[in-house]
Design a protein around this motif. Structure first.
Motif, PDB file in Angstrom:
ATOM      1  N   GLY A 124      -5.043  77.018 -89.892  1.00 24.92           N
ATOM      2  CA  GLY A 124      -4.705  76.224 -88.703  1.00 24.92           C
ATOM      3  C   GLY A 124      -4.414  74.777 -89.054  1.00 24.92           C
ATOM      4  O   GLY A 124      -4.378  73.919 -88.167  1.00 24.92           O
ATOM      5  N   GLY A 125      -4.244  74.492 -90.337  1.00 23.20           N
ATOM      6  CA  GLY A 125      -4.030  73.111 -90.807  1.00 23.20           C
ATOM      7  C   GLY A 125      -5.235  72.651 -91.599  1.00 23.20           C
ATOM      8  O   GLY A 125      -6.357  72.667 -91.095  1.00 23.20           O
ATOM      9  N   SER A 126      -4.984  72.249 -92.846  1.00 20.80           N
ATOM     10  CA  SER A 126      -6.101  71.869 -93.734  1.00 20.80           C
ATOM     11  C   SER A 126      -6.725  70.544 -93.297  1.00 20.80           C
ATOM     12  O   SER A 126      -6.132  69.802 -92.500  1.00 20.80           O
ATOM     13  N   SER A 127      -7.897  70.234 -93.852  1.00 20.97           N
ATOM     14  CA  SER A 127      -8.591  69.011 -93.417  1.00 20.97           C
ATOM     15  C   SER A 127      -7.771  67.758 -93.743  1.00 20.97           C
ATOM     16  O   SER A 127      -7.769  66.797 -92.971  1.00 20.97           O
ATOM     17  N   GLU A 128      -7.021  67.800 -94.841  1.00 17.29           N
ATOM     18  CA  GLU A 128      -6.174  66.641 -95.166  1.00 17.29           C
ATOM     19  C   GLU A 128      -5.098  66.456 -94.083  1.00 17.29           C
ATOM     20  O   GLU A 128      -4.847  65.337 -93.615  1.00 17.29           O
ATOM     21  N   ILE A 129      -4.476  67.558 -93.718  1.00 21.01           N
ATOM     22  CA  ILE A 129      -3.418  67.480 -92.701  1.00 21.01           C
ATOM     23  C   ILE A 129      -4.012  67.064 -91.348  1.00 21.01           C
ATOM     24  O   ILE A 129      -3.393  66.308 -90.588  1.00 21.01           O
ATOM     25  N   MET A 130      -5.231  67.544 -91.056  1.00 14.49           N
ATOM     26  CA  MET A 130      -5.885  67.145 -89.797  1.00 14.49           C
ATOM     27  C   MET A 130      -6.076  65.631 -89.743  1.00 14.49           C
ATOM     28  O   MET A 130      -5.913  64.991 -88.707  1.00 14.49           O
ATOM     29  N   LYS A 131      -6.442  65.041 -90.893  1.00 13.73           N
ATOM     30  CA  LYS A 131      -6.663  63.585 -90.918  1.00 13.73           C
ATOM     31  C   LYS A 131      -5.340  62.837 -90.734  1.00 13.73           C
ATOM     32  O   LYS A 131      -5.272  61.835 -90.029  1.00 13.73           O
ATOM     33  N   GLU A 132      -4.290  63.343 -91.392  1.00 10.34           N
ATOM     34  CA  GLU A 132      -2.962  62.731 -91.237  1.00 10.34           C
ATOM     35  C   GLU A 132      -2.560  62.714 -89.762  1.00 10.34           C
ATOM     36  O   GLU A 132      -2.134  61.699 -89.227  1.00 10.34           O
ATOM     37  N   LEU A 133      -2.727  63.879 -89.151  1.00 10.19           N
ATOM     38  CA  LEU A 133      -2.314  64.037 -87.756  1.00 10.19           C
ATOM     39  C   LEU A 133      -3.176  63.184 -86.833  1.00 10.19           C
ATOM     40  O   LEU A 133      -2.666  62.517 -85.912  1.00 10.19           O
ATOM     41  N   ALA A 134      -4.489  63.186 -87.081  1.00  7.71           N
ATOM     42  CA  ALA A 134      -5.409  62.404 -86.238  1.00  7.71           C
ATOM     43  C   ALA A 134      -5.042  60.929 -86.322  1.00  7.71           C
ATOM     44  O   ALA A 134      -4.962  60.240 -85.297  1.00  7.71           O
ATOM     45  N   PHE A 135      -4.772  60.443 -87.533  1.00  8.40           N
ATOM     46  CA  PHE A 135      -4.451  59.023 -87.672  1.00  8.40           C
ATOM     47  C   PHE A 135      -3.180  58.683 -86.895  1.00  8.40           C
ATOM     48  O   PHE A 135      -3.123  57.693 -86.169  1.00  8.40           O
ATOM     49  N   ARG A 136      -2.166  59.554 -87.055  1.00  4.93           N
ATOM     50  CA  ARG A 136      -0.893  59.289 -86.363  1.00  4.93           C
ATOM     51  C   ARG A 136      -1.094  59.231 -84.842  1.00  4.93           C
ATOM     52  O   ARG A 136      -0.572  58.356 -84.164  1.00  4.93           O
ATOM     53  N   GLN A 137      -1.897  60.164 -84.342  1.00  2.00           N
ATOM     54  CA  GLN A 137      -2.139  60.204 -82.891  1.00  2.00           C
ATOM     55  C   GLN A 137      -2.914  58.973 -82.431  1.00  2.00           C
ATOM     56  O   GLN A 137      -2.620  58.381 -81.394  1.00  2.00           O
ATOM     57  N   LEU A 138      -3.919  58.585 -83.221  1.00  2.00           N
ATOM     58  CA  LEU A 138      -4.743  57.428 -82.853  1.00  2.00           C
ATOM     59  C   LEU A 138      -3.899  56.153 -82.865  1.00  2.00           C
ATOM     60  O   LEU A 138      -4.026  55.303 -81.983  1.00  2.00           O
ATOM     61  N   GLU A 139      -3.029  56.063 -83.862  1.00  2.00           N
ATOM     62  CA  GLU A 139      -2.142  54.900 -83.957  1.00  2.00           C
ATOM     63  C   GLU A 139      -1.209  54.862 -82.739  1.00  2.00           C
ATOM     64  O   GLU A 139      -1.016  53.830 -82.113  1.00  2.00           O
ATOM     65  N   ARG A 140      -0.683  56.048 -82.413  1.00  2.00           N
ATOM     66  CA  ARG A 140       0.272  56.140 -81.299  1.00  2.00           C
ATOM     67  C   ARG A 140      -0.371  55.739 -79.974  1.00  2.00           C
ATOM     68  O   ARG A 140       0.246  55.070 -79.151  1.00  2.00           O
ATOM     69  N   ASN A 141      -1.625  56.163 -79.754  1.00  2.00           N
ATOM     70  CA  ASN A 141      -2.228  55.829 -78.452  1.00  2.00           C
ATOM     71  C   ASN A 141      -3.012  54.516 -78.474  1.00  2.00           C
ATOM     72  O   ASN A 141      -3.784  54.221 -77.555  1.00  2.00           O
ATOM     73  N   GLY A 142      -2.820  53.722 -79.539  1.00  2.00           N
ATOM     74  CA  GLY A 142      -3.386  52.374 -79.569  1.00  2.00           C
ATOM     75  C   GLY A 142      -4.864  52.315 -79.895  1.00  2.00           C
ATOM     76  O   GLY A 142      -5.523  51.303 -79.649  1.00  2.00           O
ATOM     77  N   SER A 143      -5.421  53.381 -80.463  1.00  2.00           N
ATOM     78  CA  SER A 143      -6.858  53.395 -80.763  1.00  2.00           C
ATOM     79  C   SER A 143      -7.201  52.710 -82.085  1.00  2.00           C
ATOM     80  O   SER A 143      -8.353  52.392 -82.334  1.00  2.00           O
ATOM     81  N   ILE A 144      -6.202  52.528 -82.946  1.00  2.00           N
ATOM     82  CA  ILE A 144      -6.479  51.859 -84.221  1.00  2.00           C
ATOM     83  C   ILE A 144      -6.387  50.344 -83.976  1.00  2.00           C
ATOM     84  O   ILE A 144      -5.382  49.868 -83.439  1.00  2.00           O
ATOM     85  N   ALA A 145      -7.425  49.628 -84.398  1.00  2.00           N
ATOM     86  CA  ALA A 145      -7.502  48.199 -84.086  1.00  2.00           C
ATOM     87  C   ALA A 145      -6.315  47.433 -84.647  1.00  2.00           C
ATOM     88  O   ALA A 145      -5.842  47.737 -85.747  1.00  2.00           O
ATOM     89  N   LYS A 146      -5.865  46.476 -83.889  1.00  2.00           N
ATOM     90  CA  LYS A 146      -4.723  45.630 -84.330  1.00  2.00           C
ATOM     91  C   LYS A 146      -5.221  44.611 -85.356  1.00  2.00           C
ATOM     92  O   LYS A 146      -6.321  44.105 -85.236  1.00  2.00           O
TER      93      LYS A 146
END
Ligand SMILES: Cc1cc2nc3c(=O)[nH]c(=O)nc-3n(C[C@H](O)[C@H](O)[C@H](O)COP(=O)(O)OP(=O)(O)OC[C@H]3O[C@@H](n4cnc5c(N)ncnc54)[C@H](O)[C@@H]3O)c2cc1C
Length: 417
Positions: free
Chosen positions: A395-417
Motif C-alpha cells: 500500500g506504499g512503503s514507509s519512505e513513500i508515506m513520508k514523502e507523501l505526508a510531507f507534500r500534503q503537509l506543505e500543501r495545506n500550510g502545516s509546515i512552519a514558514k
C-alpha cells in the motif's frame, strides 16, 4: 487455548484470559450504533467458529476452503463501504472497517485476512470511475461486484510490476486498442490473490508516459495469454502472492474502468482506505501479541516465580501497551474523521507508518516475554513476526508515506514558514 507445539510433545499452553483489548476499545470508541454492534458480534462469532480453530492448518497449507468465502459473505463481511445495490452495506463507514478488523485479527492470521478482504482494493475503482455514458461501466460493475460480494468469485488488484511498485506513474504494462479489444502485454508482481482471482483489476499504460497515460482494465481470470505463478513468501501464506504475465491478452474494451487515463487518480484515491486499513490491522495484531505475552507471563514460572512478578517484564508489557494505546487513540480520531467524510491524507500516511513501526516493537517485546515459545509454529506471535513486514511495504512503503505526508503537509500550510 493455543497449543504451542505440535507433534505430540507436551508443552505449556497459552490461555486467552486477557480481555484488555475490549476495555481499551470501549474507552476510546463512541457508543456504537446497534447495527454496528450486531455486525461486530457476528464477525466475532464467525472468527471464533469458522477461522480460529483452523487458522494454523490453513497457514501451513497456504490455502483455505472456498466455502469460507460464502460464509463470510453471509454475514456481510465483504460489503462494508460498498453500495446496497451491488450487495454491499451502504451505510457502513470507517468505524465498520475498524470493528471488522478488530474481530478478524483475533485469529492472528494476516495472510487469511488479506486474502478475504482483497476485493476492498480491487472493487472500489469500479465504483469511483466516471461513467462514459454508454452503459458499459454499469454492465461491468453488475458483472463483477455482486458475485464477489456474495463470495462466489474473487477479485484482485494488479498495480506493482517487477520494475518497481512505488513509482506507479511509470508502470510499463501496455494496452493498445485493436478493434473492440485491448491487447495487453507486460508483468505484475507481488499480487495478493493473483492466481485465484476471477477478476483482476489491472493498471496498464494506454497512453503516453507518466500518470496521465495510466488506465485500469478488468481482466477475466480465464483470458488466454494470462499466466499466473504463485510466489514463495516469508509470511502471509494463505494470501496467494503471485506473479502475473500478460502475453497478447485480448480484453474487451468494455472492461475499461472509467475513462482512458483515469487510472492513476483511481489508484491513489483507493490507497487512502487501504493505508488506513493497514494501520488498523497493525494495531489489532499488536494487541494480539500483547495479549499472548501477558497470558504467557502470568502462567510461566522461572526461578519459582511467575514471569509477571518481575518488574522488567511488567515494564516491557507497559511499554507495549503504551505504544499501542497511542496508536489506537490516533486511529480512532482518523476513523471518526473519515466517517464524517474527511480524508486527511498526511495523517493516514503517518498513522500507517507509526502503527506498522509500533507493531514491530510490540512483536519484539512479545518475543522476549515468550522466549523460545515465540519461535514455534502455532504461536500467534511467531506468525505475526513473519507477516508484519509487509505492513510497512504494501500500500506504499514507509519512505513513500513520508514523502507523501510531507507534500500534503506543505500543501495545506502545516509546515512552519
Ligand atoms: C505480500 C505482498 C503483497 C502485495 N500485494 C499487492 C497487491 O495485491 N497488488 C499490488 O499491486 N501490489 C502488491 N504488493 C506490492 C507492494 O505494493 C509493493 O511492494 C510496494 O508498493 C513497494 O514496491 P516495490 O516492492 O517494487 O519496491 P520499490 O518501489 O522498488 O522500492 C524499493 C525500496 O526503495 C524505497 N524507495 C523507492 N522510491 C523511493 C524514493 N523516492 N525515496 C526513498 N525511498 C524510495 C521504497 O520505500 C522501498 O523500500 C504486495 C507486496 C507484498 C510484499
Amino acid at each position: 487455548m493455543l497449543r504451542l507445539l505440535q507433534g505430540g510433545r507436551r508443552v505449556p499452553e497459552l490461555t486467552r484470559q486477557c480481555q484488555w483489548q475490549r476495555t481499551i476499545a470501549t474507552r476510546f470508541d463512541r457508543e456504537e450504533p446497534v447495527e454496528l454492534k450486531m455486525f461486530r458480534e457476528s464477525v466475532r462469532r464467525f472468527t471464533e467458529k469458522e477461522i480460529t480453530p483452523y487458522a494454523n492448518a490453513w497457514e501451513e497449507a497456504g490455502e483455505y476452503p472456498v466455502s469460507l468465502q460464502t460464509k463470510a459473505a453471509e454475514i456481510g463481511l465483504y460489503g462494508i463501504g460498498l453500495p446496497d445495490e451491488y450487495g454491499g452495506i451502504g451505510d457502513s463507514d470507517a468505524r465498520w472497517q475498524v470493528a471488522l478488523l478488530e474481530e478478524l485479527c483475533r485469529a492472528g492470521s494476516l495472510g487469511l485476512i488479506e486474502s478475504l478482504l482483497i476485493h476492498t482494493i480491487a472493487v472500489p475503482p469500479l465504483l469511483a470511475a466516471s461513467d462514459r455514458g454508454d452503459g458499459q461501466l454499469e454492465a461491468l460493475r453488475e458483472r463483477v461486484i455482486p458475485p464477489v460480494l456474495r463470495g462466489e468469485k474473487r477479485a484482485c488488484l494488479g498495480v506493482t510490476e517487477p520494475s518497481g511498485g512505488s513509482d506507479v506513474a511509470n508502470l510499463r504494462t501496455k494496452a493498445h486498442v485493436d478493434g473492440d479489444h485491448y491487447i495487453i502485454n507486460g508483468e505484475k508482481t507481488f499480487i495478493t490473490g493473483g492466481t485465484r482471482a476471477d477478476f483482476l483489476t489491472v493498471a496498464v499504460r494506454t497512453g503516453g508516459e507518466g500518470k496521465n497515460g495510466v488506465s485500469l482494465i478488468v481482466v477475466d481470470g480465464d483470458t488466454p495469454g494470462l499466466q499466473r505463478t504463485r510466489l514463495p513468501t516469508t509470511g502471509w501464506w494463505p494470501s496467494d502472492t503471485s506473479h502475473l504475465t500478460f502475453t497478447d491478452c485480448r480484453v474487451p474494451r468494455s472492461n475499461l474502468v472509467g475513462e482512458e487515463g483515469q487510472g492513476f487518480p483511481l489508484i491513489m484515491h483507493n490507497f487512502n482506505l487501504e493505508r488506513f486499513v493497514i494501520a488498523v490491522t497493525a494495531i489489532c495484531l499488536g494487541e494480539e501479541c500483547l495479549e499472548e505475552a501477558e497470558s504467557w507471563a502470568r502462567q510461566r514460572y522461572t526461578f519459582g516465580q511467575p514471569l509477571l512478578s518481575r518488574s522488567v517484564i511488567q515494564h516491557r508489557l507497559v511499554d507495549m501497551r503504551t505504544a499501542l494505546t497511542s496508536c489506537r487513540a490516533w486511529m480512532t480520531l482518523v476513523a471518526e474523521q473519515m466517517s464524517q467524510g474527511h480524508t486527511d491524507v498526511a495523517s493516514i500516511c503517518m498513522l500507517k507508518n507509526h502503527s506498522s513501526a509500533t507493531l514491530r516493537d510490540v512483536v519484539d517485546g512479545a518475543v522476549h516475554v515468550l522466549g523460545g515459545a515465540s519461535y514455534i509454529r502455532g504461536c500467534k506471535t511467531e506468525r505475526i513476526f513473519r507477516d508484519m513486514n509487509v505492513l510497512a511495504i504494501g500500500g506504499g512503503s514507509s519512505e513513500i508515506m513520508k514523502e507523501l505526508a510531507f507534500r500534503q503537509l506543505e500543501r495545506n500550510g502545516s509546515i512552519a514558514k
